[in-house]
Scaffold this motif. Structure first.
Motif, mmCIF file in Angstrom:
data_model
loop_
_atom_site.group_PDB
_atom_site.id
_atom_site.type_symbol
_atom_site.label_atom_id
_atom_site.label_comp_id
_atom_site.label_asym_id
_atom_site.label_seq_id
_atom_site.Cartn_x
_atom_site.Cartn_y
_atom_site.Cartn_z
ATOM 1 N N UNK A 1 79.772 51.514 73.753
ATOM 2 C CA UNK A 1 78.628 51.198 74.621
ATOM 3 C C UNK A 1 77.531 52.249 74.487
ATOM 4 N N UNK A 2 77.918 53.481 74.220
ATOM 5 C CA UNK A 2 76.904 54.506 73.954
ATOM 6 C C UNK A 2 76.205 54.275 72.630
ATOM 7 N N UNK A 3 76.959 53.842 71.625
ATOM 8 C CA UNK A 3 76.387 53.614 70.293
ATOM 9 C C UNK A 3 75.371 52.482 70.291
ATOM 10 N N UNK A 4 75.596 51.471 71.147
ATOM 11 C CA UNK A 4 74.661 50.346 71.166
ATOM 12 C C UNK A 4 73.462 50.580 72.076
ATOM 13 N N UNK A 5 73.407 51.741 72.730
ATOM 14 C CA UNK A 5 72.194 52.075 73.462
ATOM 15 C C UNK A 5 72.321 52.287 74.955
ATOM 16 N N UNK A 6 73.498 52.101 75.521
ATOM 17 C CA UNK A 6 73.659 52.382 76.949
ATOM 18 C C UNK A 6 73.744 53.902 77.108
ATOM 19 N N UNK A 7 72.910 54.501 77.943
ATOM 20 C CA UNK A 7 72.829 55.974 78.014
ATOM 21 C C UNK A 7 74.008 56.626 78.746
ATOM 22 N N UNK A 8 75.175 56.606 78.102
ATOM 23 C CA UNK A 8 76.391 57.150 78.717
ATOM 24 C C UNK A 8 76.812 58.493 78.140
ATOM 25 N N UNK A 9 76.189 58.914 77.040
ATOM 26 C CA UNK A 9 76.530 60.204 76.472
ATOM 27 C C UNK A 9 75.849 61.301 77.296
ATOM 28 N N UNK A 10 76.178 62.554 77.027
ATOM 29 C CA UNK A 10 75.623 63.651 77.827
ATOM 30 C C UNK A 10 74.094 63.612 77.822
ATOM 31 N N UNK A 11 73.530 64.046 78.927
ATOM 32 C CA UNK A 11 72.076 64.049 79.146
ATOM 33 C C UNK A 11 71.484 62.648 79.009
ATOM 34 N N UNK A 12 72.267 61.634 79.382
ATOM 35 C CA UNK A 12 71.846 60.226 79.334
ATOM 36 C C UNK A 12 71.349 59.814 77.954
ATOM 37 N N UNK A 13 71.963 60.394 76.923
ATOM 38 C CA UNK A 13 71.585 59.999 75.562
ATOM 39 C C UNK A 13 72.415 58.798 75.120
ATOM 40 N N UNK A 14 71.960 58.144 74.074
ATOM 41 C CA UNK A 14 72.639 56.959 73.562
ATOM 42 C C UNK A 14 72.202 56.719 72.129
ATOM 43 N N UNK A 15 72.897 55.837 71.463
ATOM 44 C CA UNK A 15 72.533 55.424 70.118
ATOM 45 C C UNK A 15 73.551 55.866 69.077
ATOM 46 N N UNK A 16 73.592 55.117 67.996
ATOM 47 C CA UNK A 16 74.524 55.407 66.912
ATOM 48 C C UNK A 16 74.236 56.771 66.296
ATOM 49 N N UNK A 17 72.967 57.164 66.318
ATOM 50 C CA UNK A 17 72.591 58.459 65.748
ATOM 51 C C UNK A 17 73.313 59.622 66.436
ATOM 52 N N UNK A 18 73.684 59.457 67.705
ATOM 53 C CA UNK A 18 74.424 60.513 68.414
ATOM 54 C C UNK A 18 75.817 60.659 67.795
ATOM 55 N N UNK A 19 76.451 59.521 67.476
ATOM 56 C CA UNK A 19 77.799 59.565 66.891
ATOM 57 C C UNK A 19 77.819 60.214 65.511
ATOM 58 N N UNK A 20 76.762 60.042 64.746
ATOM 59 C CA UNK A 20 76.728 60.634 63.398
ATOM 60 C C UNK A 20 75.974 61.965 63.375
ATOM 61 N N UNK A 21 75.486 62.388 64.533
ATOM 62 C CA UNK A 21 74.755 63.647 64.631
ATOM 63 C C UNK A 21 75.688 64.839 64.772
ATOM 64 N N UNK A 22 75.127 66.011 64.982
ATOM 65 C CA UNK A 22 75.918 67.245 65.043
ATOM 66 C C UNK A 22 77.000 67.257 66.112
ATOM 67 N N UNK A 23 76.774 66.577 67.242
ATOM 68 C CA UNK A 23 77.770 66.596 68.323
ATOM 69 C C UNK A 23 78.646 65.337 68.365
ATOM 70 N N UNK A 24 78.430 64.435 67.440
ATOM 71 C CA UNK A 24 79.186 63.178 67.425
ATOM 72 C C UNK A 24 80.675 63.345 67.197
ATOM 73 N N UNK A 25 81.082 64.409 66.562
ATOM 74 C CA UNK A 25 82.505 64.647 66.321
ATOM 75 C C UNK A 25 83.284 64.809 67.612
ATOM 76 N N UNK A 26 82.626 65.305 68.642
ATOM 77 C CA UNK A 26 83.293 65.417 69.938
ATOM 78 C C UNK A 26 83.609 64.029 70.490
ATOM 79 N N UNK A 27 82.630 63.129 70.413
ATOM 80 C CA UNK A 27 82.815 61.771 70.957
ATOM 81 C C UNK A 27 83.875 61.018 70.152
#
Length: 192
Positions: free
Chosen positions: A64-90
């Protein structure tokens, strides 16, 4: 009966994905990677739901975070978060939930075993987060450790303890109320 149980467990998965999203908004800012309540939620989820349903809950959270619901830290969202520097945590949350729950299923659901399982989970999350940070941010192993692992160890231990204590108590209440099966081996067969 089995169908109702499976539906209830899937609702729990959705509920714990939502709880993870809410706790992700509780942050202590650090320069590059904030300390959040996400890992506490992962530990609670695995301690209460076990391996497979815990992992399913974290898959739902990541999706749900990858598709754009702002559930990641600091209300971030998007597939780019999963492939970004902190995506390994998720991504690590999925693996962590599975192995934390599996350790409890193979031993017993007690606070002491939950503490061991949650500490193993903390190591998994930090390892996967640190590895992805190292490669995506293109930094040395030492830099990855100092930014993505070391600052989170003490907080991880505290959150592992809280997840163990609260998770086991909540799980016991759910089992007593017959809202959760005490035998996690049979519940694993339901989703397989």
């Amino acid at each position: 009966m089995e169908r109702n149980y499976k539906l209830r467990m899937l609702l729990y998965c959705a509920l714990f994905a939502a709880i993870t999203g809410v706790l992700a908004q509780i942050t202590i800012p650090l320069p590059l990677i904030p300390i959040t309540g996400q890992t506490l939620a992962v530990g609670l989820t695995a301690t209460i739901l076990g391996s497979r349903y815990g992992a399913v809950s974290m898959i739902v959270y990541a999706a749900i975070g990858a598709v754009g619901v702002p559930v990641f830290s600091s209300a971030s969202a998007g597939f780019h978060v999963l492939v970004g520097p902190t995506g390994g945590f998720i991504i690590g949350f999925i693996v962590t939930a599975y192995f934390t729950g599996l350790i409890l299923e193979k031993t017993k659901f007690t606070i002491s075993m939950a503490m061991i399982a949650n500490l193993v989970g903390m190591v998994i999350t930090l390892a996967l987060g640190g590895i992805q940070y190292k490669f995506v941010a293109d930094v040395s192993w030492g830099a990855a450790m100092s930014v993505a692992v070391t600052p989170f160890i003490l907080g991880g231990i505290v959150k592992a303890y809280l997840a163990s204590l609260i998770g086991i108590k909540v799980r016991e209440r759910l089992v007593q109320a017959r809202l959760l099966e005490g035998n996690t081996i049979s519940q694993n067969k339901i989703i397989a």
